[in-house]
Design a protein around this motif. Structure first.
Motif, PDB file in Angstrom:
ATOM      1  N   MET A 190      51.623  19.499  12.202  1.00  0.00           N
ATOM      2  CA  MET A 190      51.169  20.834  11.915  1.00  0.00           C
ATOM      3  C   MET A 190      51.282  21.667  13.187  1.00  0.00           C
ATOM      4  O   MET A 190      50.888  21.234  14.253  1.00  0.00           O
ATOM      5  CB  MET A 190      49.714  20.784  11.423  1.00  0.00           C
ATOM      6  N   ASN A 191      51.824  22.862  13.067  1.00  0.00           N
ATOM      7  CA  ASN A 191      52.031  23.744  14.205  1.00  0.00           C
ATOM      8  C   ASN A 191      51.455  25.115  13.841  1.00  0.00           C
ATOM      9  O   ASN A 191      52.158  25.962  13.287  1.00  0.00           O
ATOM     10  CB  ASN A 191      53.521  23.836  14.534  1.00  0.00           C
ATOM     11  N   ASN A 192      50.178  25.324  14.128  1.00  0.00           N
ATOM     12  CA  ASN A 192      49.499  26.581  13.829  1.00  0.00           C
ATOM     13  C   ASN A 192      48.831  27.116  15.071  1.00  0.00           C
ATOM     14  O   ASN A 192      48.276  26.352  15.869  1.00  0.00           O
ATOM     15  CB  ASN A 192      48.425  26.394  12.753  1.00  0.00           C
ATOM     16  N   PHE A 193      48.866  28.437  15.224  1.00  0.00           N
ATOM     17  CA  PHE A 193      48.164  29.088  16.315  1.00  0.00           C
ATOM     18  C   PHE A 193      47.477  30.322  15.755  1.00  0.00           C
ATOM     19  O   PHE A 193      48.087  31.100  15.024  1.00  0.00           O
ATOM     20  CB  PHE A 193      49.126  29.498  17.435  1.00  0.00           C
ATOM     21  N   SER A 194      46.199  30.499  16.098  1.00  0.00           N
ATOM     22  CA  SER A 194      45.443  31.699  15.750  1.00  0.00           C
ATOM     23  C   SER A 194      44.735  32.160  17.001  1.00  0.00           C
ATOM     24  O   SER A 194      44.232  31.339  17.775  1.00  0.00           O
ATOM     25  CB  SER A 194      44.405  31.412  14.670  1.00  0.00           C
ATOM     26  N   GLY A 195      44.697  33.459  17.218  1.00  0.00           N
ATOM     27  CA  GLY A 195      44.025  33.982  18.396  1.00  0.00           C
ATOM     28  C   GLY A 195      43.659  35.441  18.240  1.00  0.00           C
ATOM     29  O   GLY A 195      44.235  36.161  17.415  1.00  0.00           O
ATOM     30  N   ILE A 196      42.685  35.867  19.044  1.00  0.00           N
ATOM     31  CA  ILE A 196      42.266  37.263  19.113  1.00  0.00           C
ATOM     32  C   ILE A 196      42.302  37.664  20.572  1.00  0.00           C
ATOM     33  O   ILE A 196      41.791  36.945  21.436  1.00  0.00           O
ATOM     34  CB  ILE A 196      40.850  37.462  18.546  1.00  0.00           C
ATOM     35  N   GLY A 197      42.917  38.813  20.847  1.00  0.00           N
ATOM     36  CA  GLY A 197      42.991  39.279  22.217  1.00  0.00           C
ATOM     37  C   GLY A 197      43.486  40.709  22.282  1.00  0.00           C
ATOM     38  O   GLY A 197      43.559  41.406  21.272  1.00  0.00           O
ATOM     39  N   ARG A 198      43.826  41.134  23.490  1.00  0.00           N
ATOM     40  CA  ARG A 198      44.323  42.492  23.711  1.00  0.00           C
ATOM     41  C   ARG A 198      45.780  42.442  24.158  1.00  0.00           C
ATOM     42  O   ARG A 198      46.178  41.571  24.927  1.00  0.00           O
ATOM     43  CB  ARG A 198      43.490  43.203  24.767  1.00  0.00           C
ATOM     44  N   ILE A 199      46.543  43.411  23.672  1.00  0.00           N
ATOM     45  CA  ILE A 199      47.950  43.510  24.037  1.00  0.00           C
ATOM     46  C   ILE A 199      48.040  43.994  25.479  1.00  0.00           C
ATOM     47  O   ILE A 199      47.447  44.995  25.848  1.00  0.00           O
ATOM     48  CB  ILE A 199      48.691  44.473  23.101  1.00  0.00           C
ATOM     49  N   VAL A 200      48.760  43.251  26.307  1.00  0.00           N
ATOM     50  CA  VAL A 200      48.845  43.529  27.736  1.00  0.00           C
ATOM     51  C   VAL A 200      50.005  44.477  28.064  1.00  0.00           C
ATOM     52  O   VAL A 200      49.951  45.199  29.047  1.00  0.00           O
ATOM     53  CB  VAL A 200      49.000  42.213  28.531  1.00  0.00           C
ATOM     54  N   MET A 201      51.044  44.452  27.253  1.00  0.00           N
ATOM     55  CA  MET A 201      52.204  45.308  27.518  1.00  0.00           C
ATOM     56  C   MET A 201      52.748  45.836  26.204  1.00  0.00           C
ATOM     57  O   MET A 201      52.629  45.194  25.168  1.00  0.00           O
ATOM     58  CB  MET A 201      53.293  44.542  28.257  1.00  0.00           C
ATOM     59  N   ASP A 202      53.313  47.044  26.248  1.00  0.00           N
ATOM     60  CA  ASP A 202      53.943  47.588  25.058  1.00  0.00           C
ATOM     61  C   ASP A 202      55.094  46.689  24.642  1.00  0.00           C
ATOM     62  O   ASP A 202      55.710  46.013  25.466  1.00  0.00           O
ATOM     63  CB  ASP A 202      54.443  49.007  25.315  1.00  0.00           C
ATOM     64  N   ALA A 203      55.371  46.695  23.352  1.00  0.00           N
ATOM     65  CA  ALA A 203      56.394  45.827  22.788  1.00  0.00           C
ATOM     66  C   ALA A 203      57.774  46.140  23.364  1.00  0.00           C
ATOM     67  O   ALA A 203      58.121  47.292  23.584  1.00  0.00           O
ATOM     68  CB  ALA A 203      56.412  45.976  21.274  1.00  0.00           C
ATOM     69  N   LYS A 204      58.543  45.075  23.606  1.00  0.00           N
ATOM     70  CA  LYS A 204      59.953  45.208  23.999  1.00  0.00           C
ATOM     71  C   LYS A 204      60.768  44.857  22.761  1.00  0.00           C
ATOM     72  O   LYS A 204      60.670  43.750  22.245  1.00  0.00           O
ATOM     73  CB  LYS A 204      60.293  44.257  25.138  1.00  0.00           C
ATOM     74  N   LYS A 205      61.561  45.825  22.289  1.00  0.00           N
ATOM     75  CA  LYS A 205      62.266  45.662  21.029  1.00  0.00           C
ATOM     76  C   LYS A 205      63.770  45.610  21.247  1.00  0.00           C
ATOM     77  O   LYS A 205      64.304  46.346  22.068  1.00  0.00           O
ATOM     78  CB  LYS A 205      61.919  46.832  20.112  1.00  0.00           C
ATOM     79  N   GLY A 206      64.433  44.731  20.491  1.00  0.00           N
ATOM     80  CA  GLY A 206      65.876  44.645  20.531  1.00  0.00           C
ATOM     81  C   GLY A 206      66.408  43.716  19.459  1.00  0.00           C
ATOM     82  O   GLY A 206      65.871  42.626  19.264  1.00  0.00           O
ATOM     83  N   ASN A 207      67.417  44.157  18.710  1.00  0.00           N
ATOM     84  CA  ASN A 207      68.080  43.342  17.688  1.00  0.00           C
ATOM     85  C   ASN A 207      67.121  42.776  16.641  1.00  0.00           C
ATOM     86  O   ASN A 207      67.227  41.618  16.251  1.00  0.00           O
ATOM     87  CB  ASN A 207      68.876  42.206  18.320  1.00  0.00           C
ATOM     88  N   GLY A 208      66.150  43.570  16.211  1.00  0.00           N
ATOM     89  CA  GLY A 208      65.211  43.120  15.183  1.00  0.00           C
ATOM     90  C   GLY A 208      64.153  42.162  15.680  1.00  0.00           C
ATOM     91  O   GLY A 208      63.445  41.552  14.883  1.00  0.00           O
ATOM     92  N   VAL A 209      64.046  42.011  16.995  1.00  0.00           N
ATOM     93  CA  VAL A 209      63.051  41.116  17.592  1.00  0.00           C
ATOM     94  C   VAL A 209      62.150  41.929  18.510  1.00  0.00           C
ATOM     95  O   VAL A 209      62.611  42.805  19.230  1.00  0.00           O
ATOM     96  CB  VAL A 209      63.730  39.991  18.413  1.00  0.00           C
ATOM     97  N   VAL A 210      60.863  41.638  18.460  1.00  0.00           N
ATOM     98  CA  VAL A 210      59.905  42.285  19.359  1.00  0.00           C
ATOM     99  C   VAL A 210      59.207  41.209  20.172  1.00  0.00           C
ATOM    100  O   VAL A 210      58.807  40.173  19.633  1.00  0.00           O
ATOM    101  CB  VAL A 210      58.876  43.121  18.568  1.00  0.00           C
ATOM    102  N   ASN A 211      59.077  41.449  21.474  1.00  0.00           N
ATOM    103  CA  ASN A 211      58.329  40.559  22.360  1.00  0.00           C
ATOM    104  C   ASN A 211      57.193  41.333  22.989  1.00  0.00           C
ATOM    105  O   ASN A 211      57.347  42.504  23.336  1.00  0.00           O
ATOM    106  CB  ASN A 211      59.233  40.001  23.462  1.00  0.00           C
ATOM    107  N   SER A 212      56.057  40.675  23.136  1.00  0.00           N
ATOM    108  CA  SER A 212      54.910  41.282  23.790  1.00  0.00           C
ATOM    109  C   SER A 212      54.078  40.172  24.431  1.00  0.00           C
ATOM    110  O   SER A 212      54.485  39.007  24.433  1.00  0.00           O
ATOM    111  CB  SER A 212      54.077  42.085  22.772  1.00  0.00           C
ATOM    112  N   LEU A 213      52.936  40.547  24.951  1.00  0.00           N
ATOM    113  CA  LEU A 213      52.066  39.597  25.643  1.00  0.00           C
ATOM    114  C   LEU A 213      50.629  39.871  25.228  1.00  0.00           C
ATOM    115  O   LEU A 213      50.183  41.019  25.238  1.00  0.00           O
ATOM    116  CB  LEU A 213      52.231  39.775  27.151  1.00  0.00           C
ATOM    117  N   LEU A 214      49.911  38.826  24.871  1.00  0.00           N
ATOM    118  CA  LEU A 214      48.529  38.926  24.412  1.00  0.00           C
ATOM    119  C   LEU A 214      47.610  38.234  25.411  1.00  0.00           C
ATOM    120  O   LEU A 214      47.838  37.078  25.767  1.00  0.00           O
ATOM    121  CB  LEU A 214      48.382  38.268  23.039  1.00  0.00           C
ATOM    122  N   ALA A 215      46.578  38.952  25.880  1.00  0.00           N
ATOM    123  CA  ALA A 215      45.573  38.363  26.769  1.00  0.00           C
ATOM    124  C   ALA A 215      44.403  37.901  25.921  1.00  0.00           C
ATOM    125  O   ALA A 215      43.827  38.678  25.153  1.00  0.00           O
ATOM    126  CB  ALA A 215      45.102  39.386  27.795  1.00  0.00           C
TER     127      ALA A 215
END
Length: 109
Positions: free
Chosen positions: A1-26
């Protein structure tokens, strides 16, 4: 089983490209570690419609909840040295900030 759940604050605005978004959660730690860090920083990856919605509805500082799975990666740099990485591929995200976004649909809340 591979599950992750979390609550936090977004550290950086999303970086978007080719239908993919990357960000960072503190995610705040419930204890102070030996290295005096008070938060863990979780790399996030979103695809398709989830990526579009995340980019449109969230910004740095927003509090969110996420559900997803951990994905690992392996690559070799230009010197042939192997590097490993990981991120949480987000299946669902939940807006937890108290402020509504101006571009959110009227029936969103």
């Amino acid at each position: 089983m591979n599950n992750f759940s979390g609550i936090g604050r977004i550290v950086m605005d999303a970086k978007k490209g080719n239908g993919v978004v990357n960000s960072l959660l503190a995610i705040k730690r419930i204890y102070k570690s030996n290295d005096n860090q008070t938060a863990d920083f979780i790399p996030l990856t979103l695809f398709g419609h989830q990526a579009d919605n995340f980019d449109r509805l969230t910004s740095k500082g927003d509090k969110i909840g996420i559900d997803g799975s951990i994905k690992t990666s392996k690559y070799a740099d230009e010197n042939g040295e192997v590097h490993y990485g990981w991120s949480v591929v987000v299946n669902h995200f939940y807006l937890l900030s108290s402020k509504p976004h101006n571009d959110a649909p009227k029936d969103w809340m």
